[in-house]
Scaffold this active site. Structure first.
Site, PDB file in Angstrom:
ATOM      1  N   SER A 194      -0.065  -5.881   3.065  1.00 39.38           N
ATOM      2  CA  SER A 194      -0.553  -4.413   3.177  1.00 39.38           C
ATOM      3  C   SER A 194      -1.214  -3.869   4.435  1.00 39.38           C
ATOM      4  CB  SER A 194      -1.976  -4.433   2.092  1.00 39.38           C
ATOM      5  OG  SER A 194      -1.318  -4.739   0.766  1.00 39.38           O
ATOM      6  N   GLY A 197       7.625  -0.856  -2.435  1.00 41.90           N
ATOM      7  CA  GLY A 197       6.794   0.096  -3.327  1.00 41.90           C
ATOM      8  C   GLY A 197       5.707   0.905  -2.113  1.00 41.90           C
ATOM      9  N   ARG A 241      10.992   1.705 -10.487  1.00 40.33           N
ATOM     10  CA  ARG A 241       9.560   1.821 -10.634  1.00 40.33           C
ATOM     11  C   ARG A 241       8.837   3.290 -10.911  1.00 40.33           C
ATOM     12  NH1 ARG A 241       7.451  -2.483  -6.254  1.00 40.33           N
ATOM     13  NH2 ARG A 241       5.252  -1.878  -7.168  1.00 40.33           N
ATOM     14  N   SER A 289      -4.970   2.222  -8.076  1.00 36.86           N
ATOM     15  CA  SER A 289      -3.639   2.060  -7.269  1.00 36.86           C
ATOM     16  C   SER A 289      -4.000   2.374  -5.822  1.00 36.86           C
ATOM     17  CB  SER A 289      -2.419   2.599  -7.748  1.00 36.86           C
ATOM     18  OG  SER A 289      -1.494   2.673  -6.898  1.00 36.86           O
ATOM     19  N   ASP A 312      -2.134  -8.849  -7.462  1.00 39.04           N
ATOM     20  CA  ASP A 312      -0.729  -9.487  -7.334  1.00 39.04           C
ATOM     21  C   ASP A 312      -0.977 -11.197  -7.083  1.00 39.04           C
ATOM     22  OD1 ASP A 312       0.388  -7.039  -6.119  1.00 39.04           O
ATOM     23  OD2 ASP A 312      -0.366  -7.169  -4.060  1.00 39.04           O
ATOM     24  N   ARG A 344       6.654 -12.946  -5.897  1.00 43.96           N
ATOM     25  CA  ARG A 344       5.527 -13.638  -6.143  1.00 43.96           C
ATOM     26  C   ARG A 344       5.895 -14.438  -7.305  1.00 43.96           C
ATOM     27  NH1 ARG A 344       2.125 -11.598  -2.520  1.00 43.96           N
ATOM     28  NH2 ARG A 344       2.273  -9.255  -2.214  1.00 43.96           N
TER      29      ARG A 344
HETATM   30  C1  S3P Z   1      -0.459  -2.480  -2.356  1.00 37.74           C
HETATM   31  C2  S3P Z   1      -1.170  -2.072  -3.524  1.00 37.74           C
HETATM   32  C3  S3P Z   1      -1.050  -2.637  -4.761  1.00 37.74           C
HETATM   33  C4  S3P Z   1      -0.195  -4.066  -4.875  1.00 37.74           C
HETATM   34  C5  S3P Z   1       1.045  -4.056  -3.713  1.00 37.74           C
HETATM   35  C6  S3P Z   1       0.569  -3.617  -2.459  1.00 37.74           C
HETATM   36  C7  S3P Z   1      -0.617  -1.859  -1.196  1.00 37.74           C
HETATM   37  O1  S3P Z   1      -0.027  -2.035  -5.592  1.00 37.74           O
HETATM   38  O2  S3P Z   1       0.275  -4.518  -5.917  1.00 37.74           O
HETATM   39  O3  S3P Z   1       1.676  -5.268  -3.520  1.00 37.74           O
HETATM   40  O4  S3P Z   1      -0.256  -2.405  -0.011  1.00 37.74           O
HETATM   41  O5  S3P Z   1      -1.376  -0.998  -1.178  1.00 37.74           O
HETATM   42  P1  S3P Z   1      -0.654  -0.865  -6.492  1.00 37.74           P
HETATM   43  O6  S3P Z   1      -1.313   0.082  -5.555  1.00 37.74           O
HETATM   44  O7  S3P Z   1       0.433   0.003  -7.125  1.00 37.74           O
HETATM   45  O8  S3P Z   1      -1.634  -1.283  -7.357  1.00 37.74           O
END
Ligand code: S3P
Length: 427
Positions: A23, A94, A122, A165, A313, A387
Site C-alpha cells: 500500500s 485495484g 471488481r 475503503s 487482507d 493472499r
Molecule cells: C488497499 C486498501 C484495501 C486493501 C487493499 C489495499 C490500499 O482495499 O484490501 O489490498 O492500499 O488502499 P479497500 O480500500 O478496497 O478496502
C-alpha cells in the site's frame, strides 16, 4: 505453476526482514510522480501491483529511474506532461486503478484504465459515484473497468462513504488536490491512513480529526521515504510460527500503523505468544520487530465491526489460524471480502475445507470450528489470488500429507520473496 508443500513438523526458527509494504509503495510512487521536484524512494516493493503503478506514472510522463536500492522520481508537479488520449493497464491492481482515477479525473487529457480479468470484474461504482459528484466524466459498462476518464476541472464535495475503503478515500482525497474548494471525507469505520500521512508530509492542505478528513487544492513537495515492511506479508509468517510446533522467529522492520494491525489484536485475543520489539517511527509510520512463538491452546474469538478494515487482507490467513484455535471463531461484517482479487469468503472456505478445516461460509464472513487436524493430501487452487495462495501454503505446513497448490505464481502480485523467506526459516 504449481507448488507442493509438506513440512513434517519442522519448526520455523530464525530472523527475517519483511519486504516493503504494498500500500505504501503504491502511494510513494504515485504521489512522488505528481510532486514538483525530485523524490527518492528506498525499499520499494518488488510486487507486480506496485510495479503497475510505477509503469503507469512513467507512461504519463514522470521521469523514473529504478535502481536496485532506490527509485528517483522527477516530476513537473500535479499535471502529468502527457498530452493525447492514453490507455493505461493496471493489471491485477485495484489500488492502482482507484487511486489513479482520482488523479486522472483532474488532468488535461483523457485516459482509459484497463485491468486483467479479476480487476475488470471488481466494483468501480464506489469511485465513479464520488468522482462524478466532483464534476468528473467517467464512462464504463456496468461500473466496471475499463474506465474512460475525461480530464476536467473538479469541484469539491462533502462525501460520506458507507464502506470503509482506503482506496475510495484515497481516490477522493487525490481528486481533492485538483478541486476548487475544500473536500470533506467521512467513512463508516477508519480505513488505513497511509494516504493522509504521506500527503500531509508532502505539504498537502489536509486535516484529519475524529474520522473527518479535509483536503483542498495543493501542490505537493517531493518525497524522501524509506518504505517499511508489509504487515500483510508478515501475517503469513506470524501465523506459520504460531501454528507449527516449537517455532520461534523474529520478523524485522514491520509497519505497525494502528489502521493495519488488526491481526495482532486478534492474535492477542486468541492468546498468541507475540511480542513487539524496538518500536520506532520512520517517515511518519510506526515500525517494529515482531517476536512470534508457537502457542499451544489458542482460543477462538469473534471478529467484527470496526476491526475489519484493519485486517481486511488478513482474513484468509486468520481463518487458517482459527482452525487451530479451540472453539468457534466467527468472522462477520466482512462482506467486502467478496470484492477483492477473488471472492475471498467463498474461496477461503472452499479451499481450507479441502485441507480438512471445519469452516462454513456466511453472507458477510465465515464460521470456523477448531481445533482441527488438517489432513491435506489434496490439490488446492489459488484461484489467481496471491493472499489465498500464501494462506494455503501456510496451511500446507501443518497438513499431515503433502498438498499441491495450483496457480501458485500469483504470489508475485505482492510477495515474490515469499517461498525463499519461508524456506530460510525451516531447516
Ligand atoms: C488497499 C486498501 C484495501 C486493501 C487493499 C489495499 C490500499 O482495499 O484490501 O489490498 O492500499 O488502499 P479497500 O480500500 O478496497 O478496502
Amino acid at each position: 505453476m504449481s507448488q507442493k508443500v509438506f513440512n513434517g513438523q519442522k519448526p520455523l526458527k530464525g530472523e527475517i526482514t519483511i519486504p516493503a509494504d504494498k500500500s505504501i509503495s503504491h502511494r510513494a510512487i504515485i504521489f512522488a510522480s505528481i510532486a514538483k521536484g525530485q523524490s527518492v524512494i528506498k525499499n520499494f516493493s518488488k510486487g507486480k501491483d506496485p510495479l503497475s503503478s510505477l509503469e503507469i506514472c512513467r507512461a504519463l510522463g514522470a521521469e523514473i529511474e529504478h535502481n536496485e536500492n532506490s527509485i528517483i522520481v522527477k516530476s513537473e508537479g500535479k499535471y502529468f506532461p502527457n498530452k493525447g488520449d492514453i490507455t493505461l493497464n493496471c493489471g491485477n491492481s485495484g489500488t492502482t486503478m482507484r487511486l489513479m482515477s482520482g488523479i486522472l479525473a483532474g488532468q488535461k487529457f483523457n485516459s482509459t484504465l484497463t485491468g486483467d480479468e479479476s480487476l475488470s470484474s471488481r466494483p468501480m461504482k464506489r469511485i465513479i459515484e464520488p468522482l462524478t459528484l466532483m464534476g468528473a466524466k467517467i464512462e464504463s459498462i456496468n461500473n466496471k473497468a475499463p474506465l474512460k476518464i475525461y480530464g476536467s476541472s473538479l469541484n469539491s464535495i462533502n462525501y460520506e462513504s458507507s464502506i470503509a475503503s482506503a482506496q475510495v478515500k484515497s481516490c477522493v482525497l487525490l481528486a481533492g488536490l485538483y478541486a476548487d474548494a475544500v473536500t470533506t471525507y467521512k467513512e463508516i469505520y477508519p480505513s488505513r491512513n497511509h494516504t493522509e500521512i504521506m500527503l500531509s508530509s508532502m505539504g498537502a492542505n489536509l486535516t484529519s480529526h475524529d474520522g473527518i478528513i479535509t483536503i483542498s487544492n495543493s501542490e505537493l513537495a517531493p518525497l524522501d521515504i524509506e518504505i517499511p515492511g508489509d504487515i500483510s506479508s508478515a501475517a503469513f509468517f506470524i501465523v506459520a510460527a504460531l501454528i507449527v510446533p516449537n517455532s520461534k522467529i523474529i520478523i524485522k522492520n514491520v509497519g505497525l500503523n494502528e489502521t493495519r494491525c488488526g491481526i495482532l489484536k486478534v492474535a492477542e485475543n486468541m492468546g498468541a505468544n507475540i511480542e513487539i520489539l524496538d518500536k520506532r517511527e520512520i517517515c511518519g509510520e510506526i515500525v517494529g520487530d515482531i517476536l512470534v512463538q508457537y502457542t499451544q491452546g489458542l482460543k477462538s474469538c469473534e471478529i467484527s465491526g470496526e476491526i475489519i478494515p484493519t485486517l481486511i487482507d488478513e482474513i484468509p490467513i486468520i481463518a487458517l489460524l482459527a482452525t487451530q484455535a479451540q472453539g468457534t471463531t466467527i468472522i462477520k461484517d466482512a462482506q467486502d471480502l467478496r470484492n477483492k482479487e477473488s471472492d475471498r469468503i467463498k474461496l477461503t472456505v472452499s479451499e481450507l475445507k479441502k485441507l480438512g478445516a471445519n469452516i462454513e461460509e456466511t453472507t458477510d464472513g465465515m464460521i470456523i470450528r477448531g481445533k482441527t487436524t488438517l489432513t491435506g493430501g489434496v490439490e488446492v487452487d489459488s484461484h489467481k489470488d496471491h493472499r489465498l495462495a500464501m494462506s494455503l501454503y501456510v496451511g500446507g505446513l501443518i497438513c499431515q500429507k503433502e498438498i499441491q497448490i495450483n496457480e501458485f505464481e500469483w504470489v508475485n502480485i505482492s510477495f515474490p520473496e515469499f517461498v525463499s523467506l519461508m524456506c530460510s526459516l525451516i531447516s
